[in-house]
Design a protein around this motif. Structure first.
Motif, PDB file in Angstrom:
ATOM      1  N   GLY A  43      10.632  -4.833  -9.049  1.00 36.23           N
ATOM      2  CA  GLY A  43      11.750  -5.200  -9.928  1.00 36.23           C
ATOM      3  C   GLY A  43      13.066  -4.675  -9.383  1.00 36.23           C
ATOM      4  O   GLY A  43      14.088  -5.367  -9.421  1.00 36.23           O
ATOM      5  N   SER A  44      13.039  -3.460  -8.845  1.00 39.51           N
ATOM      6  CA  SER A  44      14.257  -2.869  -8.297  1.00 39.51           C
ATOM      7  C   SER A  44      14.747  -3.637  -7.072  1.00 39.51           C
ATOM      8  O   SER A  44      15.930  -4.004  -6.979  1.00 39.51           O
ATOM      9  CB  SER A  44      14.012  -1.400  -7.939  1.00 39.51           C
ATOM     10  OG  SER A  44      15.105  -0.891  -7.213  1.00 39.51           O
ATOM     11  N   HIS A  45      13.833  -3.898  -6.144  1.00 37.86           N
ATOM     12  CA  HIS A  45      14.258  -4.561  -4.902  1.00 37.86           C
ATOM     13  C   HIS A  45      14.557  -6.042  -5.101  1.00 37.86           C
ATOM     14  O   HIS A  45      15.334  -6.622  -4.344  1.00 37.86           O
ATOM     15  CB  HIS A  45      13.211  -4.341  -3.797  1.00 37.86           C
ATOM     16  CG  HIS A  45      13.355  -2.990  -3.179  1.00 37.86           C
ATOM     17  ND1 HIS A  45      14.190  -2.735  -2.120  1.00 37.86           N
ATOM     18  CD2 HIS A  45      12.806  -1.793  -3.529  1.00 37.86           C
ATOM     19  CE1 HIS A  45      14.139  -1.445  -1.819  1.00 37.86           C
ATOM     20  NE2 HIS A  45      13.305  -0.848  -2.655  1.00 37.86           N
ATOM     21  N   ALA A  69      12.450  -8.030   3.414  1.00 38.22           N
ATOM     22  CA  ALA A  69      11.325  -7.500   4.188  1.00 38.22           C
ATOM     23  C   ALA A  69      10.603  -6.405   3.402  1.00 38.22           C
ATOM     24  O   ALA A  69       9.364  -6.365   3.358  1.00 38.22           O
ATOM     25  CB  ALA A  69      11.815  -6.964   5.533  1.00 38.22           C
ATOM     26  N   ILE A  70      11.372  -5.540   2.763  1.00 34.70           N
ATOM     27  CA  ILE A  70      10.770  -4.499   1.917  1.00 34.70           C
ATOM     28  C   ILE A  70      10.002  -5.155   0.773  1.00 34.70           C
ATOM     29  O   ILE A  70       8.872  -4.788   0.457  1.00 34.70           O
ATOM     30  CB  ILE A  70      11.857  -3.545   1.373  1.00 34.70           C
ATOM     31  CG1 ILE A  70      12.467  -2.733   2.516  1.00 34.70           C
ATOM     32  CG2 ILE A  70      11.290  -2.625   0.296  1.00 34.70           C
ATOM     33  CD1 ILE A  70      13.739  -1.984   2.137  1.00 34.70           C
ATOM     34  N   LEU A  71      10.645  -6.150   0.166  1.00 31.73           N
ATOM     35  CA  LEU A  71      10.038  -6.871  -0.954  1.00 31.73           C
ATOM     36  C   LEU A  71       8.693  -7.496  -0.550  1.00 31.73           C
ATOM     37  O   LEU A  71       7.747  -7.534  -1.341  1.00 31.73           O
ATOM     38  CB  LEU A  71      11.013  -7.960  -1.400  1.00 31.73           C
ATOM     39  CG  LEU A  71      10.983  -8.444  -2.836  1.00 31.73           C
ATOM     40  CD1 LEU A  71      11.127  -7.313  -3.826  1.00 31.73           C
ATOM     41  CD2 LEU A  71      12.112  -9.457  -3.052  1.00 31.73           C
ATOM     42  N   ASN A  72       8.617  -7.968   0.680  1.00 29.78           N
ATOM     43  CA  ASN A  72       7.368  -8.568   1.152  1.00 29.78           C
ATOM     44  C   ASN A  72       6.227  -7.563   1.185  1.00 29.78           C
ATOM     45  O   ASN A  72       5.082  -7.901   0.858  1.00 29.78           O
ATOM     46  CB  ASN A  72       7.560  -9.178   2.538  1.00 29.78           C
ATOM     47  CG  ASN A  72       7.844 -10.655   2.441  1.00 29.78           C
ATOM     48  OD1 ASN A  72       6.992 -11.431   2.020  1.00 29.78           O
ATOM     49  ND2 ASN A  72       9.047 -11.057   2.783  1.00 29.78           N
ATOM     50  N   THR A  73       6.527  -6.348   1.573  1.00 32.23           N
ATOM     51  CA  THR A  73       5.481  -5.314   1.535  1.00 32.23           C
ATOM     52  C   THR A  73       5.126  -4.999   0.092  1.00 32.23           C
ATOM     53  O   THR A  73       3.944  -4.956  -0.275  1.00 32.23           O
ATOM     54  CB  THR A  73       5.971  -4.042   2.261  1.00 32.23           C
ATOM     55  OG1 THR A  73       6.228  -4.371   3.618  1.00 32.23           O
ATOM     56  CG2 THR A  73       4.925  -2.940   2.189  1.00 32.23           C
ATOM     57  N   LEU A  74       6.155  -4.813  -0.726  1.00 34.64           N
ATOM     58  CA  LEU A  74       5.905  -4.473  -2.136  1.00 34.64           C
ATOM     59  C   LEU A  74       5.093  -5.564  -2.831  1.00 34.64           C
ATOM     60  O   LEU A  74       4.275  -5.270  -3.710  1.00 34.64           O
ATOM     61  CB  LEU A  74       7.235  -4.255  -2.869  1.00 34.64           C
ATOM     62  CG  LEU A  74       8.077  -3.071  -2.386  1.00 34.64           C
ATOM     63  CD1 LEU A  74       9.423  -3.050  -3.110  1.00 34.64           C
ATOM     64  CD2 LEU A  74       7.335  -1.753  -2.607  1.00 34.64           C
ATOM     65  N   ALA A  75       5.323  -6.819  -2.423  1.00 35.37           N
ATOM     66  CA  ALA A  75       4.660  -7.957  -3.069  1.00 35.37           C
ATOM     67  C   ALA A  75       3.147  -7.938  -2.873  1.00 35.37           C
ATOM     68  O   ALA A  75       2.413  -8.595  -3.605  1.00 35.37           O
ATOM     69  CB  ALA A  75       5.235  -9.270  -2.542  1.00 35.37           C
ATOM     70  N   THR A  76       2.691  -7.181  -1.890  1.00 35.22           N
ATOM     71  CA  THR A  76       1.244  -7.126  -1.642  1.00 35.22           C
ATOM     72  C   THR A  76       0.567  -6.068  -2.536  1.00 35.22           C
ATOM     73  O   THR A  76      -0.661  -6.036  -2.607  1.00 35.22           O
ATOM     74  CB  THR A  76       0.931  -6.763  -0.175  1.00 35.22           C
ATOM     75  OG1 THR A  76       1.357  -5.413   0.083  1.00 35.22           O
ATOM     76  CG2 THR A  76       1.627  -7.701   0.801  1.00 35.22           C
TER      77      THR A  76
END
Ligand code: ASC
Length: 150
Positions: A43-45, A69-76
């Motif tokens: 939610g933050s990113h 790119a950070i969001l892509n990691t978090l999305a997993t």
């Protein structure tokens, strides 16, 4: 000594039997904490890009690309925290009674993320705005169906 070993073995077997194979969490509360933490970071990113998408802040192509790119990691991350026997928190029971629906909602989010990533990587502001909207919709519709209202 033998008794202690037997006790330990019993505890280990009970623990294993209570957790699905491959579960990384010591108990349901740990899984709930984990998925909530992951969602908070997501939610933050995601949310920090809203002013850019709304044209209230300038489009910094490199900053958006790095953030996506950070969001892509978090999305997993959050999905492993919804394992069997981890009902609770703000999660609705429908996650476990309608796993196909929940998976479809997750897939929609990942599909949106793919578009968002392509747009961010290309530095395409218009495509970024469209994909940002699509991902946001997927967050909202999943929350509407599968998260308890506050
Ligand atoms: C966020 C966030 C959500 C979504 C949603 C989009 O930043 O935390 O849950 O965006 O509000 O509609």
């Amino acid at each position: 000594m033998k008794k202690r070993i037997a006790l330990f073995a019993t505890a280990a077997v009970v623990t294993l039997a209570c957790m699905p194979a491959g579960a990384q969490f010591k108990d349901a509360d740990a899984a709930i904490d984990y998925r909530e933490a992951a969602m908070t970071l997501l939610g933050s990113h995601f949310g920090r890009m809203a002013p850019v998408a709304k044209k209230e802040a300038p489009y910094d192509k490199d900053a958006i690309k790095a953030n996506v790119a950070i969001l892509n990691t978090l999305a997993t991350l959050p999905w492993a925290g919804f394992g069997e026997g981890t009902e609770g928190g703000d999660a609705k029971d429908e996650i476990w009674s309608d796993p196909e629906g929940f998976k479809q909602a997750e897939d929609k989010f990942h599909a949106g993320m793919k578009k968002l990533t392509a747009a961010a990587d290309a530095g395409d502001f218009d495509a970024f705005r469209v994909a940002f909207g699509e991902v946001g919709k997927s967050c909202k519709s999943c929350h509407d169906s599968y998260r308890e209202k506050d």
